[in-house]
Design an enzyme around this catalytic site. Sequence first.
Site, short mmCIF file in Angstrom:
data_model
loop_
_atom_site.label_atom_id
_atom_site.label_comp_id
_atom_site.label_asym_id
_atom_site.label_seq_id
_atom_site.Cartn_x
_atom_site.Cartn_y
_atom_site.Cartn_z
N ASP A 129 36.00 38.20 42.98
CA ASP A 129 37.45 38.22 44.33
C ASP A 129 36.90 37.17 44.71
OD1 ASP A 129 34.30 38.74 43.67
OD2 ASP A 129 34.77 40.20 45.87
N LYS A 137 32.77 39.93 37.22
CA LYS A 137 31.96 41.08 38.33
C LYS A 137 30.59 41.30 37.71
CE LYS A 137 33.07 42.77 42.67
NZ LYS A 137 33.21 42.09 43.59
N ASP A 162 44.65 37.59 32.45
CA ASP A 162 46.04 37.87 32.98
C ASP A 162 46.26 37.83 35.22
OD1 ASP A 162 48.35 39.03 32.92
OD2 ASP A 162 47.52 40.45 32.00
N TYR A 179 41.52 45.64 27.81
CA TYR A 179 43.20 46.08 26.88
C TYR A 179 43.31 46.49 25.51
CZ TYR A 179 45.01 43.07 30.31
OH TYR A 179 45.75 42.43 31.66
#
Length: 333
Positions: free
Chosen positions: A203, A170, A227, A123
């Site tokens: 995930d 991740k 988000d 971002y």
Amino acid sequence: MTKVTLIPGDGIGKEICAAMMVVVQATGVLIDWEITSAGIETFEKTGTLVPQEVFDSIERNKIAIKGPLETPIGKGHSSINVMLRKKYDLYACIRPVKSIANISPRFPNVDLVIFRENTEDLYMGVEEIISGDEAHSIKIITRKASVKIAQAAYEFAVKENRKKVSIVTKANIMKATDGLFLDACRSVAALYPQIKTDEILIDNMCMQLVIDPTSTDIILTQNLYGDILSDLCAGLVGGVGFVPGANIGTDIALFEAVHGVANDIAGQGIANPTAMILTAAMMLKHLGYAQEALNIENAVETVFQDPANYTRDLKGPLDTQAITKKIISALKP
Ligand code: NAI
């Protein structure tokens, strides 16, 4: 009287902010709203997205609440939301996701809180167009910002008697960036042995939330994952019309709901103001009006017990004004 900067914003912003103000007034808390304008509509009128008086007002009052601001997809201006969060180092984006009444019968007992790092990650908008067929976006993660959001999450866990923090990354793929975030969070977790810590890949987190969101307590994660998880979690409890939020920095706090401008329903008077009203409750709690904040939460819970009070997003009959009146009548004197 507490002075608060109010930015109604774009799309449904004016409608839901009007509803929010009358509910706050009905709690008996006296707020002196300093109403300022920013966003696409302001840009069309003044040629600037955020006029200087908005910054001046936020810096003077230190507390602000806003409706959604539009960021056109794929072109034009960069996000004002991202800019405000960076400018005022509003590093902790806090989003409580709680089942309300029986709106979402599949998941009646969700009660989790998302702690999203709010100033870094993809971002930061560090993007480069290499050619017409190749573009790069740089993911930026620092130990300093990661430690700050982790501290906020664990401190909240202690204060609110929460049991578990799930660090979501991740890190198996992005070993440098997500690995650093994880390492920073682990260093903070070690200081809070009384709080259970889970490490989970983004995930898998999505799957676990959809199967059984009640086993998640606090989610500690980066900007982009936070988000996406915010909307996913909102979907578990009735949609974005029900999830409030806060952006907290050391000096300034800016409150806003999770949802966007909802241009598809703007101007029709049918938006659900509940998320905005619950956002005001978060703000009142932050300002020290815990009882009034609880009063709003209880009123919302009571009103949505009855499907006759459902809003249009729940396929119910009530428009913005009607649900606002119901919530006000359910407030304890
Ligand atoms: P969105 O939240 O505006 O809309 C998604 C869906 O939810 C739409 O069907 C909309 O009608 C519905 N919805 C949203 N809020 C609702 C409410 N209060 N009551 C009833 N229905 C509601 O999300 P989208 O389409 O991803 O974003 C649209 C614009 O909003 C974009 O420009 C985006 O940048 C901006 N946005 C701004 C945010 C902010 O200012 N904090 C946050 C999220 C998006």
